[in-house]
Scaffold this motif. Sequence first.
Motif, PDB file in Angstrom:
ATOM      1  N   ILE B  24       0.845  -1.193   0.000  1.00 12.68           N
ATOM      2  CA  ILE B  24       0.000   0.000   0.000  1.00 12.68           C
ATOM      3  C   ILE B  24       0.883   1.245   0.000  1.00 12.68           C
ATOM      4  O   ILE B  24       0.659   2.192  -0.745  1.00 12.68           O
ATOM      5  N   LYS B  25       1.942   1.208   0.810  1.00  7.90           N
ATOM      6  CA  LYS B  25       2.874   2.346   0.851  1.00  7.90           C
ATOM      7  C   LYS B  25       3.505   2.562  -0.520  1.00  7.90           C
ATOM      8  O   LYS B  25       3.506   3.665  -1.054  1.00  7.90           O
ATOM      9  N   LEU B  28       1.028   3.955  -2.999  1.00  5.53           N
ATOM     10  CA  LEU B  28       0.757   5.379  -2.770  1.00  5.53           C
ATOM     11  C   LEU B  28       1.904   6.229  -3.296  1.00  5.53           C
ATOM     12  O   LEU B  28       1.694   7.228  -3.979  1.00  5.53           O
ATOM     13  N   PRO B  50     -15.189   5.008  -1.267  1.00  9.69           N
ATOM     14  CA  PRO B  50     -13.867   5.647  -1.223  1.00  9.69           C
ATOM     15  C   PRO B  50     -13.921   7.148  -1.541  1.00  9.69           C
ATOM     16  O   PRO B  50     -14.996   7.687  -1.735  1.00  9.69           O
ATOM     17  N   LEU B  62      -8.949   6.413  -3.577  1.00  7.53           N
ATOM     18  CA  LEU B  62      -8.465   5.499  -2.551  1.00  7.53           C
ATOM     19  C   LEU B  62      -9.519   5.374  -1.458  1.00  7.53           C
ATOM     20  O   LEU B  62     -10.420   6.212  -1.356  1.00  7.53           O
ATOM     21  N   ARG B  63      -9.417   4.311  -0.681  1.00 10.80           N
ATOM     22  CA  ARG B  63     -10.407   4.092   0.372  1.00 10.80           C
ATOM     23  C   ARG B  63     -10.051   4.924   1.604  1.00 10.80           C
ATOM     24  O   ARG B  63      -8.899   5.313   1.792  1.00 10.80           O
ATOM     25  N   GLU B  66      -7.208   3.538   3.496  1.00  5.23           N
ATOM     26  CA  GLU B  66      -5.894   3.861   2.948  1.00  5.23           C
ATOM     27  C   GLU B  66      -5.543   5.336   3.201  1.00  5.23           C
ATOM     28  O   GLU B  66      -4.382   5.665   3.448  1.00  5.23           O
TER      29      GLU B  66
END
Lengths: 765, 76
Positions: B24-25, B28, B50, B62-63, B66
């Motif tokens: 996820i990082k 992003l 989201p 994005l959600r 997140e």
Amino acid sequence: MKKFALAGNPNSGKTTLFNVLTGSTAHVGNWPGVTVDKREGVYKKSSEPVSIVDLPGIYSLSPYTPEEVISRNYILDEKPDCVINIVDVTNLERNLYLTTQLMEIDVPVVVALNMVDMLEKNGDKIDEKQLEKRLGLPVVKVSALKGTGVEQLMEVAIAQSDLKRKGETVLKECDINHLISDVERALIGHEIENSLFHSIKLIEGDELEIKMHPATVKMVEEFKKTFSNQLFGNDLEALIADARYRYITANYSPLLIKKQKGIAITPSDKADRVLTHKWFGIPIFLVILFGMFHLTFGEDFLYLSKIFTLPTLEELGYADNFGTALLACLYDGAVFSPGVILFNLMGLITETLFGFITDVIANLGASPAIVSFVGDGVLGGLGGVLSFVPQIVFLLLLLSILEDSGYMARVAFILDRIFRKFGVSGRAFIPMIMGFGCSIPAMINTRTLADEREKTMTIRTIPFFSCGAKLPILAAVSGAVGTFLGVDGGLISLCMYVLGMTVAVISIILMRNTTQRGEISPFIMELPAYRMPSGKALMIHLWDKTKHYIQKVFTVILVSTIAIWFLSNFNWKWQFLMEEVDGVMVNLRMDESILGSIGMLIQPLFTPLGFGSQLNSNGWVFAVAAITGLIAKENVISTFGALAACVAGGMVATEEGVSEVLAVMGSVGVPLTQLWPAMIAFIVFNMTTIPCFAAVAAAKGETPKGKFKWTLLFWLASSFIAGTITYVVLSVWWTAFIFVAILVAILVGIYYNNKRLLKKENKNG
Amino acid sequence: MKKLSEFAIGESGVVKKVTAEGRIKRRLFDMGVTPSARIYLRKKAPFGDPIEINVRGYELTLRIAEAECVEMEENV
């Protein structure tokens, strides 16, 4: 022949550029081992032809998605002579992020600056000469859509491909530049090619690199112990990504001069305000969805016949000839929608053509068996499937328009929340909707899902979204049951669709909490600006979707219809069972055929669903119809037609198969009050069981390793359970409460089990 | 300190820190949500999740879960 690779972000116009470059020479295959499309073609306008490979659309060269791994391995291992990096200038920063990674590889790179015309239309400007200087890479302005600048791009790329290029990096000014050069030196000591690229990836802690260069990893780890950055500590992966973007913002972004400062409201944003509106977003989507299916499958276009009284052609006094038949493809008591017109036209063409071929063979003096084999076995089966092809392609065209315009990404956006409740992300909805058209392209479309579990669950539930080929089953059986119950058959069909979706939702919830446990995949996704789909790109995407479907139709389905013909017209002693009645070849002894005896053998299996042993001696027809349905769902009703001739005696020619079904129902000798629940269960069984062979083949190609046999088992189980419940509840209504209670008990069980697992996790963690 | 998930529609700010882990990082960062990137919260999906943000001149969704990993500096 020289080979060039095309690399770039998704939605950057890469596929369009590829098509402009390669034209008709393009062909699509698969990358080895993965289900990602590999496009290859040849550029012929230069003095020497150049082979061009279209790499998958990617944002980065990190090892997290199969697309990224494919792209980097291709460039590193296959060593293309030049990489053409397509950059969408309207989205400069993020596109150049990939460029800063590509330039680290020892390969000539040419930047194709796409959509400059769009940029200039907004009154913005880009200083591409300066960009070229600062990137250290040749930059060529192109418009993939209009095809301008493409020849110049290729000239530059061909010139570059003769030169050697050493990798360069934008990370020279950041905190870890010493580490990069130390690691690179170590890698050069090991005689490793592309040392700069590998050293940076190794510092990022890239899984693939750590496996490749275990000796050098220690160096990075030693460094990490003593290093600490103000923002990132010793998280070098974050530091590098950040440094790339910092460099881009400082050096490249100022070259783009925008007329309007700040965040502009584009026409795309205005459209989005309505289409993804808080309240109207979902209703608008439902209307679009309905419109799409109405255009494809609507027998009463815009419901004109409900508004005006429209006479049938017969009432208008048209003679029964070919001209009338042609007219009847467009209109007969109601105006047909485009999809249905295509279906009718194709049906008329194949019928006329195949009838002609059969006549020719018959006139040549071929034996009746051969005429029947060619007419019914080969051409009949082929015609049945072929007539569906234009209709399905039409639906896929509508879906491609929605996809290319950028709307599909929004659908995922507005539905993600709802779908997450069930256990899949909003993206999984697109293949599911496609399932209403045809399962094959729908299963191929699951390639867009990154998460393996999500992919497996989606593939398994796609058949529950009743496809176009199951429509005849629905129409015929619902029609027959409706006639008996005095209910509109259409209403029963609608209930069946809803039931299919309900089974899909329940099975996703159950799978997510049992065999497919795990986190829902992240949903960090670009929402591309709305765009008018270009005809060219649309055709490329449509063909990608269609080709798998057509391939399967002409291989799997053709072979299996021939097999069915043999099995149903021969007995175990290889005696031909057809005989001539009034000049027509009919098989009145199908119960003696190989297929018939197999049907009788497995008939008891369907007893819980109501169409097994309780239907006495004629019940095997349902078993046979279920088997032929495995080959292609279109077969179910045509099997009924053939069987009606056999069990009910004589031919029963009819509209939409309703009377065939009624004839078969009448022949089993069970009162219709007891039979109709079994008939509904029969629909449910066919809707939720193993899809047609062609779709099974598609599922086999798309399901992750080891999941395929479980998928087949899942379909068998779901259809027997759903069919049994339907039969039992419709026969004895109050049993519904028992099944609801069981379902609730299972859900409660899952809830507590999840809680227990969560506690355990918390204790361990 | 405010998280991106707490932003209202139309609010904008600058990313201070990304606290996510693993893919996820990385995702992003690859998509341009890095420290000092300016983010404008364009809209929220029906049911509030989201969210759609404008970052580096394009639209990204994005959600909320997140967005909770993105720490923001407000009104910069």
